[in-house]
Design a protein around this motif. Structure first.
Motif, PDB file in Angstrom:
ATOM      1  N   GLY A  83      25.397  43.019  91.142  1.00 22.96           N
ATOM      2  CA  GLY A  83      26.510  43.889  90.816  1.00 22.96           C
ATOM      3  C   GLY A  83      26.186  44.885  89.719  1.00 22.96           C
ATOM      4  O   GLY A  83      25.029  45.128  89.382  1.00 22.96           O
ATOM      5  N   ALA A  84      27.263  45.469  89.158  1.00 22.72           N
ATOM      6  CA  ALA A  84      27.131  46.546  88.185  1.00 22.72           C
ATOM      7  C   ALA A  84      27.685  46.123  86.828  1.00 22.72           C
ATOM      8  O   ALA A  84      28.359  45.101  86.696  1.00 22.72           O
ATOM      9  CB  ALA A  84      27.844  47.798  88.693  1.00 22.72           C
ATOM     10  N   ILE A  85      27.436  46.968  85.829  1.00 28.18           N
ATOM     11  CA  ILE A  85      27.808  46.664  84.449  1.00 28.18           C
ATOM     12  C   ILE A  85      29.320  46.497  84.284  1.00 28.18           C
ATOM     13  O   ILE A  85      29.771  45.636  83.525  1.00 28.18           O
ATOM     14  CB  ILE A  85      27.270  47.767  83.515  1.00 28.18           C
ATOM     15  CG1 ILE A  85      25.734  47.695  83.442  1.00 28.18           C
ATOM     16  CG2 ILE A  85      27.879  47.652  82.122  1.00 28.18           C
ATOM     17  CD1 ILE A  85      25.186  46.368  82.920  1.00 28.18           C
ATOM     18  N   GLY A  86      30.112  47.284  84.991  1.00 29.86           N
ATOM     19  CA  GLY A  86      31.564  47.160  84.865  1.00 29.86           C
ATOM     20  C   GLY A  86      32.057  45.763  85.205  1.00 29.86           C
ATOM     21  O   GLY A  86      32.881  45.183  84.482  1.00 29.86           O
ATOM     22  N   GLY A  87      31.546  45.213  86.292  1.00 25.00           N
ATOM     23  CA  GLY A  87      31.924  43.856  86.670  1.00 25.00           C
ATOM     24  C   GLY A  87      31.408  42.822  85.696  1.00 25.00           C
ATOM     25  O   GLY A  87      32.096  41.834  85.396  1.00 25.00           O
TER      26      GLY A  87
ATOM     27  N   LEU B 269      42.505  48.190  82.008  1.00 23.17           N
ATOM     28  CA  LEU B 269      41.399  48.982  81.480  1.00 23.17           C
ATOM     29  C   LEU B 269      40.321  49.155  82.549  1.00 23.17           C
ATOM     30  O   LEU B 269      39.940  48.203  83.222  1.00 23.17           O
ATOM     31  CB  LEU B 269      40.773  48.303  80.262  1.00 23.17           C
ATOM     32  CG  LEU B 269      41.576  48.257  78.958  1.00 23.17           C
ATOM     33  CD1 LEU B 269      40.727  47.633  77.858  1.00 23.17           C
ATOM     34  CD2 LEU B 269      42.022  49.652  78.545  1.00 23.17           C
ATOM     35  N   ILE B 270      39.837  50.377  82.683  1.00 24.03           N
ATOM     36  CA  ILE B 270      38.706  50.636  83.575  1.00 24.03           C
ATOM     37  C   ILE B 270      37.494  50.920  82.691  1.00 24.03           C
ATOM     38  O   ILE B 270      37.427  51.946  82.005  1.00 24.03           O
ATOM     39  CB  ILE B 270      38.987  51.831  84.499  1.00 24.03           C
ATOM     40  CG1 ILE B 270      40.206  51.539  85.379  1.00 24.03           C
ATOM     41  CG2 ILE B 270      37.760  52.124  85.371  1.00 24.03           C
ATOM     42  CD1 ILE B 270      40.586  52.687  86.302  1.00 24.03           C
ATOM     43  N   PHE B 271      36.552  50.000  82.675  1.00 19.69           N
ATOM     44  CA  PHE B 271      35.363  50.167  81.850  1.00 19.69           C
ATOM     45  C   PHE B 271      34.496  51.301  82.403  1.00 19.69           C
ATOM     46  O   PHE B 271      34.322  51.422  83.623  1.00 19.69           O
ATOM     47  CB  PHE B 271      34.549  48.874  81.789  1.00 19.69           C
ATOM     48  CG  PHE B 271      35.293  47.732  81.178  1.00 19.69           C
ATOM     49  CD1 PHE B 271      35.743  47.797  79.874  1.00 19.69           C
ATOM     50  CD2 PHE B 271      35.570  46.580  81.911  1.00 19.69           C
ATOM     51  CE1 PHE B 271      36.444  46.749  79.298  1.00 19.69           C
ATOM     52  CE2 PHE B 271      36.265  45.531  81.345  1.00 19.69           C
ATOM     53  CZ  PHE B 271      36.709  45.612  80.039  1.00 19.69           C
TER      54      PHE B 271
ATOM     55  N   THR C 223      42.377  53.751  79.891  1.00 14.94           N
ATOM     56  CA  THR C 223      43.608  52.998  80.135  1.00 14.94           C
ATOM     57  C   THR C 223      44.349  53.577  81.334  1.00 14.94           C
ATOM     58  O   THR C 223      44.023  54.659  81.832  1.00 14.94           O
ATOM     59  CB  THR C 223      44.534  53.034  78.910  1.00 14.94           C
ATOM     60  OG1 THR C 223      45.042  54.375  78.771  1.00 14.94           O
ATOM     61  CG2 THR C 223      43.797  52.645  77.634  1.00 14.94           C
ATOM     62  N   ARG C 224      45.366  52.862  81.785  1.00 11.85           N
ATOM     63  CA  ARG C 224      46.143  53.324  82.944  1.00 11.85           C
ATOM     64  C   ARG C 224      46.842  54.654  82.669  1.00 11.85           C
ATOM     65  O   ARG C 224      47.110  55.417  83.603  1.00 11.85           O
ATOM     66  CB  ARG C 224      47.176  52.243  83.334  1.00 11.85           C
ATOM     67  CG  ARG C 224      48.065  52.590  84.529  1.00 11.85           C
ATOM     68  CD  ARG C 224      47.254  52.860  85.779  1.00 11.85           C
ATOM     69  NE  ARG C 224      48.101  53.140  86.926  1.00 11.85           N
ATOM     70  CZ  ARG C 224      48.610  54.332  87.208  1.00 11.85           C
ATOM     71  NH1 ARG C 224      48.365  55.362  86.415  1.00 11.85           N
ATOM     72  NH2 ARG C 224      49.356  54.519  88.283  1.00 11.85           N
TER      73      ARG C 224
END
Length: 311
Positions: A137-141, A191-193, A165-166
Motif C-alpha cells: 500500500g501507500a503512505i496515507g494508509g 482528515l485526508i492525509f 480537513t473536510r
C-alpha cells in the motif's frame, strides 16, 4: 466521461459547475475493482483524482456539506462492497507520490508506495525505515492505521504529517497528535492525509538493502503476495497471533464461492478469480465465527470494508 451506471446518478455536471477552478479529474460511476488488490467491488459514484494538495483543499472547501467523501489509496487493505460507494471517492495519484530526502528525514506524499519510501531511505543510507518494505500500500494508509511489519511501525519513525480537513483547511500534525496505538490512529476520520515526514538513523546502504531483501524473501515465502489478496485480514489479539487462531479453528484453505483462506498464510483471504466482495467478506465473518467458537476470541478486522452491498 463514463456513462452513469444503474446504481448511481451522475453528479459530475453539478460538481463541475460548483468547482470551476478544479484541476483534477472527476469521473462518474468509475469502476473501483481494478483499483483494489482484491479486484472486487462496485463503482464510485464520482471518482476524484486531485492534482495536488491545493486542488484537494479547493474541492473540499466547495463541495456540498452533505456529500459523502471517502479516500482510497493503492487499495491493498480494502474491500469495496459490490454495490459501490456513493458520494465522492478521492484517490491520491501522481501528485501525491513525490519522495525527497533531507539529512535523515524522508518526506513522502501520501500516495507514495511504502516500498518506494523504503528504497529511497535505503539508497540515502537512512536506517529504520526498511520495515516499510513489508507493508503493502501507500503512505496515507500506513498513517491511518499505524502500519507496521517486521519489528517496525509508523509511530516509531513519524515526525509529522500534513492533512486536509473536510472543510478544506490544511493541518500539520505531530506524531504525538496522531494518537497511535496498534494498527490505529486517533486522528479524526475526516482528515485526508497528504504527506508525511519520517526520520531515520544513520545506516549503511548495503546493509539496509540486505535487510530489505530479507523482508522481501520472508514475505514471498510466507505470504500469498502474488495472489489477489488484501494483506493481513485480522488484527493480532493481545498476546496472540491471528493466523494461529484461524489455523486452530480449522480454516486453512476454507472456501466460500470463489473466496478462500490462504493455504500459505491463514490470515490472508484470496480471490481465486471471479469472487464477489460479498463472498470475501462473508468468508471473513465465517472465520471470525469459527475462531470465536473454538477460542472464545473475537477477531477484529484489519482490512477496511467500505461501500454498500449489491442491491
Amino acid at each position: 466521461m463514463h456513462a452513469p451506471g444503474p446504481g448511481f446518478s451522475d453528479l459530475v455536471p453539478a460538481l463541475s459547475a460548483a468547482l470551476p477552478e478544479l484541476r483534477g479529474r472527476l469521473v462518474a460511476n468509475a469502476p473501483l475493482a481494478p483499483l483494489t488488490w482484491f479486484r472486487v467491488g462496485g463503482p464510485a459514484q464520482v471518482l476524484f483524482e486531485p492534482a495536488d494538495e491545493a486542488d484537494l483543499a479547493y474541492a473540499l472547501t466547495h463541495l456540498p456539506a452533505d456529500l459523502a467523501v471517502t479516500v482510497i489509496g493503492l487499495g491493498s487493505n480494502l474491500i469495496v462492497r459490490d454495490g459501490g460507494l456513493p458520494g465522492l471517492v478521492v484517490r491520491l495519484g501522481k501528485g501525491f507520490g513525490t519522495i525527497t530526502v533531507e539529512g535523515l528525514d524522508v518526506q513522502a506524499g501520501a500516495g507514495a508506495a511504502d516500498v518506494k519510501v523504503a528504497r529511497a531511505a535505503a539508497e540515502a543510507g537512512i536506517g529504520g525505515l526498511a520495515f516499510l518494505r513489508g507493508i503493502p500500500g501507500a503512505i496515507g494508509g500506513a498513517l491511518r492505521m499505524n502500519g507496521g511489519a517486521y519489528g517496525g511501525e509508523v509511530k516509531d519513525v513519524l515526525v509529522s504529517c500534513r492533512a486536509v480537513t473536510r472543510n478544506g483547511s490544511v493541518r500539520v500534525l505531530s506524531a504525538a497528535e496522531m494518537g497511535f496505538t496498534y494498527r490505529h490512529c486517533a486522528a479524526p476520520d475526516d482528515l485526508i492525509f497528504t504527506a508525511a515526514r519520517f526520520r531515520g538513523a544513520p545506516g549503511v546502504p548495503a546493509e539496509i538493502a540486505a535487510e530489505m531483501a530479507r523482508i522481501t524473501a520472508s514475505r514471498e515465502a510466507t505470504q500469498p503476495v502474488k495472489s489477489r489478496t488484501g494483506g493481513s485480514t485480522f488484527k493480532n489479539p493481545e498476546g496472540g497471533k491471528a493466523w494461529q487462531l484461524v489455523d486452530a479453528a480449522g480454516c486453512r484453505g476454507l472456501t466460500l464461492g470463489r473466496a478462500q483462506v490462504s493455504d500459505l498464510h491463514t490470515n490472508f483471504l484470496i480471490n481465486l478469480g471471479g469472487a464477489t466482495a460479498a463472498e470475501i467478506e462473508a468468508l471473513g465473518e465465517e472465520v471470525r465465527r469459527r475462531v470465536r467458537e473454538t477460542s472464545g476470541i473475537a477477531l477484529e478486522w484489519e482490512i477496511k470494508r467500505i461501500g454498500i452491498p449489491a442491491g
